[in-house]
Motif scaffolding. Structure first.
Motif, PDB file in Angstrom:
ATOM      1  N   THR A 162       6.575  -4.625   9.663  1.00  0.00           N
ATOM      2  CA  THR A 162       7.515  -5.509   9.039  1.00  0.00           C
ATOM      3  C   THR A 162       6.992  -6.127   8.138  1.00  0.00           C
ATOM      4  O   THR A 162       6.236  -5.524   7.786  1.00  0.00           O
ATOM      5  CB  THR A 162       7.054  -7.254  10.337  1.00  0.00           C
ATOM      6  OG1 THR A 162       7.910  -7.909   9.497  1.00  0.00           O
ATOM      7  CG2 THR A 162       5.972  -6.644  10.390  1.00  0.00           C
ATOM      8  N   ASP A 163       8.267  -7.176   7.784  1.00  0.00           N
ATOM      9  CA  ASP A 163       7.987  -6.918   5.889  1.00  0.00           C
ATOM     10  C   ASP A 163       7.676  -8.427   5.628  1.00  0.00           C
ATOM     11  O   ASP A 163       7.812  -9.466   4.113  1.00  0.00           O
ATOM     12  CB  ASP A 163       8.848  -6.606   5.139  1.00  0.00           C
ATOM     13  CG  ASP A 163      10.433  -6.915   5.313  1.00  0.00           C
ATOM     14  OD1 ASP A 163      10.434  -7.964   6.091  1.00  0.00           O
ATOM     15  OD2 ASP A 163      11.390  -7.398   4.480  1.00  0.00           O
ATOM     16  N   GLY A 164       7.929  -9.138   6.669  1.00  0.00           N
ATOM     17  CA  GLY A 164       7.905 -10.711   6.097  1.00  0.00           C
ATOM     18  C   GLY A 164       7.068 -11.679   7.296  1.00  0.00           C
ATOM     19  O   GLY A 164       7.082 -11.597   8.202  1.00  0.00           O
ATOM     20  N   GLU A 165       6.716 -12.734   7.614  1.00  0.00           N
ATOM     21  CA  GLU A 165       6.236 -14.214   8.087  1.00  0.00           C
ATOM     22  C   GLU A 165       7.361 -14.208   9.384  1.00  0.00           C
ATOM     23  O   GLU A 165       8.589 -14.479   8.753  1.00  0.00           O
ATOM     24  CB  GLU A 165       6.308 -14.789   7.488  1.00  0.00           C
ATOM     25  CG  GLU A 165       5.408 -16.271   8.482  1.00  0.00           C
ATOM     26  CD  GLU A 165       4.863 -17.222   7.709  1.00  0.00           C
ATOM     27  OE1 GLU A 165       4.776 -18.313   8.255  1.00  0.00           O
ATOM     28  OE2 GLU A 165       4.933 -17.680   6.442  1.00  0.00           O
ATOM     29  N   ALA A 166       6.957 -14.218  10.545  1.00  0.00           N
ATOM     30  CA  ALA A 166       8.031 -14.002  11.733  1.00  0.00           C
ATOM     31  C   ALA A 166       8.323 -15.625  11.385  1.00  0.00           C
ATOM     32  O   ALA A 166       7.785 -16.244  11.400  1.00  0.00           O
ATOM     33  CB  ALA A 166       6.468 -13.896  13.093  1.00  0.00           C
TER      34      ALA A 166
ATOM     35  N   ILE B 150      -1.153  -2.090  16.586  1.00  0.00           N
ATOM     36  CA  ILE B 150      -1.025  -1.611  14.992  1.00  0.00           C
ATOM     37  C   ILE B 150      -0.331  -2.656  14.908  1.00  0.00           C
ATOM     38  O   ILE B 150       1.317  -1.941  14.312  1.00  0.00           O
ATOM     39  CB  ILE B 150      -1.651   0.316  15.398  1.00  0.00           C
ATOM     40  CG1 ILE B 150      -2.130   0.542  15.289  1.00  0.00           C
ATOM     41  CG2 ILE B 150      -1.428   0.860  13.431  1.00  0.00           C
ATOM     42  CD1 ILE B 150      -2.167   2.467  15.393  1.00  0.00           C
ATOM     43  N   ALA B 151      -0.466  -2.457  13.337  1.00  0.00           N
ATOM     44  CA  ALA B 151       0.304  -3.196  12.220  1.00  0.00           C
ATOM     45  C   ALA B 151       0.912  -2.228  10.944  1.00  0.00           C
ATOM     46  O   ALA B 151      -0.138  -2.198  10.051  1.00  0.00           O
ATOM     47  CB  ALA B 151       0.067  -4.514  12.467  1.00  0.00           C
ATOM     48  N   VAL B 152       1.918  -2.548  10.311  1.00  0.00           N
ATOM     49  CA  VAL B 152       2.227  -1.955   9.122  1.00  0.00           C
ATOM     50  C   VAL B 152       2.715  -3.036   8.723  1.00  0.00           C
ATOM     51  O   VAL B 152       3.838  -3.959   9.051  1.00  0.00           O
ATOM     52  CB  VAL B 152       3.259  -1.160   9.520  1.00  0.00           C
ATOM     53  CG1 VAL B 152       3.315   0.026   7.968  1.00  0.00           C
ATOM     54  CG2 VAL B 152       2.383   0.343  10.210  1.00  0.00           C
ATOM     55  N   GLY B 153       2.609  -3.563   7.327  1.00  0.00           N
ATOM     56  CA  GLY B 153       2.591  -4.742   6.046  1.00  0.00           C
ATOM     57  C   GLY B 153       3.470  -4.134   5.344  1.00  0.00           C
ATOM     58  O   GLY B 153       2.973  -3.056   4.474  1.00  0.00           O
ATOM     59  N   ASP B 154       4.812  -4.845   4.754  1.00  0.00           N
ATOM     60  CA  ASP B 154       5.270  -4.424   3.716  1.00  0.00           C
ATOM     61  C   ASP B 154       5.754  -5.585   2.571  1.00  0.00           C
ATOM     62  O   ASP B 154       5.898  -6.510   3.116  1.00  0.00           O
ATOM     63  CB  ASP B 154       7.088  -3.090   4.420  1.00  0.00           C
ATOM     64  CG  ASP B 154       7.204  -3.059   2.682  1.00  0.00           C
ATOM     65  OD1 ASP B 154       7.231  -1.904   2.156  1.00  0.00           O
ATOM     66  OD2 ASP B 154       8.820  -3.923   2.439  1.00  0.00           O
TER      67      ASP B 154
ATOM     68  N   TYR C 265      -2.011  -0.780   8.571  1.00  0.00           N
ATOM     69  CA  TYR C 265      -1.817  -0.542   7.020  1.00  0.00           C
ATOM     70  C   TYR C 265      -0.523  -1.384   6.045  1.00  0.00           C
ATOM     71  O   TYR C 265      -0.095  -2.218   6.780  1.00  0.00           O
ATOM     72  CB  TYR C 265      -0.783   0.681   7.531  1.00  0.00           C
ATOM     73  CG  TYR C 265      -1.942   1.655   8.342  1.00  0.00           C
ATOM     74  CD1 TYR C 265      -2.468   2.800   7.887  1.00  0.00           C
ATOM     75  CD2 TYR C 265      -2.120   1.389   9.460  1.00  0.00           C
ATOM     76  CE1 TYR C 265      -3.193   3.406   8.470  1.00  0.00           C
ATOM     77  CE2 TYR C 265      -2.818   1.980  10.306  1.00  0.00           C
ATOM     78  CZ  TYR C 265      -3.439   3.536   9.822  1.00  0.00           C
ATOM     79  OH  TYR C 265      -4.645   4.105  10.659  1.00  0.00           O
ATOM     80  N   THR C 266      -1.011  -1.621   5.256  1.00  0.00           N
ATOM     81  CA  THR C 266       0.216  -2.540   4.266  1.00  0.00           C
ATOM     82  C   THR C 266       0.467  -1.324   2.896  1.00  0.00           C
ATOM     83  O   THR C 266      -0.329  -0.182   2.644  1.00  0.00           O
ATOM     84  CB  THR C 266      -1.301  -3.542   3.618  1.00  0.00           C
ATOM     85  OG1 THR C 266      -1.819  -2.561   2.583  1.00  0.00           O
ATOM     86  CG2 THR C 266      -0.977  -4.434   4.371  1.00  0.00           C
ATOM     87  N   ILE C 267       1.406  -1.326   2.307  1.00  0.00           N
ATOM     88  CA  ILE C 267       2.244  -0.613   1.693  1.00  0.00           C
ATOM     89  C   ILE C 267       2.761  -1.461   0.400  1.00  0.00           C
ATOM     90  O   ILE C 267       3.479  -2.561   0.910  1.00  0.00           O
ATOM     91  CB  ILE C 267       3.274   0.901   2.261  1.00  0.00           C
ATOM     92  CG1 ILE C 267       4.022  -0.062   2.921  1.00  0.00           C
ATOM     93  CG2 ILE C 267       2.235   1.573   3.441  1.00  0.00           C
ATOM     94  CD1 ILE C 267       5.469   0.211   3.481  1.00  0.00           C
ATOM     95  N   ASP C 268       3.381  -0.738  -0.271  1.00  0.00           N
ATOM     96  CA  ASP C 268       3.817  -2.465  -1.667  1.00  0.00           C
ATOM     97  C   ASP C 268       5.492  -1.888  -1.942  1.00  0.00           C
ATOM     98  O   ASP C 268       5.802  -2.498  -1.421  1.00  0.00           O
ATOM     99  CB  ASP C 268       3.410  -1.427  -3.176  1.00  0.00           C
ATOM    100  CG  ASP C 268       2.103  -2.200  -3.254  1.00  0.00           C
ATOM    101  OD1 ASP C 268       1.223  -3.267  -3.102  1.00  0.00           O
ATOM    102  OD2 ASP C 268       1.421  -1.313  -3.407  1.00  0.00           O
ATOM    103  N   THR C 269       6.083  -0.762  -0.905  1.00  0.00           N
ATOM    104  CA  THR C 269       7.118  -0.902  -1.496  1.00  0.00           C
ATOM    105  C   THR C 269       7.753   0.553   0.054  1.00  0.00           C
ATOM    106  O   THR C 269       6.330   0.822   0.356  1.00  0.00           O
ATOM    107  CB  THR C 269       8.490  -0.229  -2.011  1.00  0.00           C
ATOM    108  OG1 THR C 269       8.068   1.379  -2.443  1.00  0.00           O
ATOM    109  CG2 THR C 269       7.768  -0.639  -3.843  1.00  0.00           C
ATOM    110  N   TYR C 270       8.711   0.290   0.915  1.00  0.00           N
ATOM    111  CA  TYR C 270       9.296   0.820   2.014  1.00  0.00           C
ATOM    112  C   TYR C 270       8.990   2.390   1.582  1.00  0.00           C
ATOM    113  O   TYR C 270       8.718   3.441   2.570  1.00  0.00           O
ATOM    114  CB  TYR C 270      10.465   0.471   2.451  1.00  0.00           C
ATOM    115  CG  TYR C 270      10.153  -0.526   3.909  1.00  0.00           C
ATOM    116  CD1 TYR C 270       9.809  -0.503   4.569  1.00  0.00           C
ATOM    117  CD2 TYR C 270      10.576  -1.298   3.463  1.00  0.00           C
ATOM    118  CE1 TYR C 270       9.277  -1.309   5.550  1.00  0.00           C
ATOM    119  CE2 TYR C 270      10.144  -2.619   4.491  1.00  0.00           C
ATOM    120  CZ  TYR C 270      10.002  -2.302   5.402  1.00  0.00           C
ATOM    121  OH  TYR C 270       9.442  -3.080   6.213  1.00  0.00           O
ATOM    122  N   SER C 271       8.992   3.251   0.187  1.00  0.00           N
ATOM    123  CA  SER C 271       9.727   4.298  -0.229  1.00  0.00           C
ATOM    124  C   SER C 271       7.784   5.092  -0.126  1.00  0.00           C
ATOM    125  O   SER C 271       7.371   5.579  -0.152  1.00  0.00           O
ATOM    126  CB  SER C 271       9.650   4.564  -1.979  1.00  0.00           C
ATOM    127  OG  SER C 271       8.817   4.207  -2.336  1.00  0.00           O
TER     128      SER C 271
END
Length: 282
Positions: A199-203, A225-229, A253-259
């Motif tokens: 996901t990339d934002g607040e639910a 497991i949660a992946v946040g962008d 897991y967190t990333i700055d961009t989907y790339s």
């Protein structure tokens, strides 16, 4: 009346995947012995003329091969993927490519113990409809846990999945996964369940995530497991709630961009495999 007798000896050693079967048939004029070891039949004597024996051998071989295809420690894993409008169509394409890559590699590591599904979410049904979650059409599900598809077909279905492009009802999607999708698995009674939320934002229904955690996560029914962008720090507590009930940073897991998704793939896969072995040994 009994001019023929058959003796069956069956030895199954599942830890090393060795299966041995000895079959002996005899009559006044015929002796036949066959053994099935590690996927091969060998014979001694005149077995070709014994048609009834041949039918027994075929039936037993098919039964054994079917039994060997049954996972010893099944894992049902659902990717719950955000399809909200903040992602954008180009980033959503990156997500789909990443899903194909990770799914393929996971099947390579876990073999037939693994069943996967992809569930894209965005909107929810209005409460006034009183619609049971299993009847909701708000999700895009290219294939389900029971679809015994080759990886090429799974990849095609994921790549063809349309982008929902609306809101972010994460709790609603988690409900669908737990209250319906997992229940449809043929291995539901003995499988371990795992959810990977991307996901990339607040639910839009964030206050309800704690309810989900207490019912499914805290009780051990599901491992998440949660992946946040993107601007994940704004909703980091939600990622923690999904993954571990806000008890730390485990399985996040967190990333700055989907790339950057590909940069976490190997570590995520290792984490899934490690978690699988941990939860299936308890």
């Amino acid at each position: 009346m009994h001019d023929r007798m058959a003796n069956f000896t069956v030895l199954m050693v599942t830890a090393t995947m060795i299966v041995s079967i000895s079959i002996v048939s005899s009559s006044a004029n015929l002796f036949c012995a066959r053994r099935y070891i590690n996927g091969r039949w060998s014979s001694v004597g005149n077995c070709d003329d014994n048609k009834n024996h041949g039918k027994v051998v075929t039936a037993l071989k098919e039964s054994i091969e079917q039994e060997n295809d049954t996972p010893a420690r099944p894992l049902d894993l659902i990717f719950v993927v955000d399809g909200s409008n903040s992602i954008g169509i180009s980033n959503f394409q990156l997500i789909k490519d990443w899903l194909v890559n990770v799914t393929d590699r996971l099947h390579g590591k876990l073999g037939n113990n693994l069943r996967t599904e992809v569930l894209q979410y965005s909107n929810k049904d209005p409460a006034y409809l009183g619609l049971p979650i299993e009847y909701s059409t708000q999700f895009e599900i290219p294939y389900v846990l029971n679809d015994n598809l080759p990886m090429e077909e799974k990849a095609n279905r994921i790549k063809s999945m349309p982008y929902l492009n609306s809101q972010t009802y994460t709790y609603y999607a988690l409900r669908r996964a737990n209250e319906w999708e997992f229940l449809q698995s043929e291995y539901y009674q003995k499988s371990k369940k795992m959810i990977i939320v991307v996901t990339d934002g607040e639910a839009s229904d964030s206050p309800l995530l704690e309810t989900w955690w207490k019912k499914y996560g805290e009780t051990g029914i599901v491992t998440a497991i949660a992946v946040g962008d993107g601007a994940y720090m704004k909703f980091f507590d939600q990622l923690r709630m999904i993954a571990n009930g806000r008890k730390g940073g485990e399985r996040i897991y967190t990333i700055d961009t989907y790339s950057d998704l590909t940069t976490i793939s190997s570590h995520l896969i290792d984490s899934i495999v490690y978690t699988y072995h941990r939860i299936t040994e308890t």
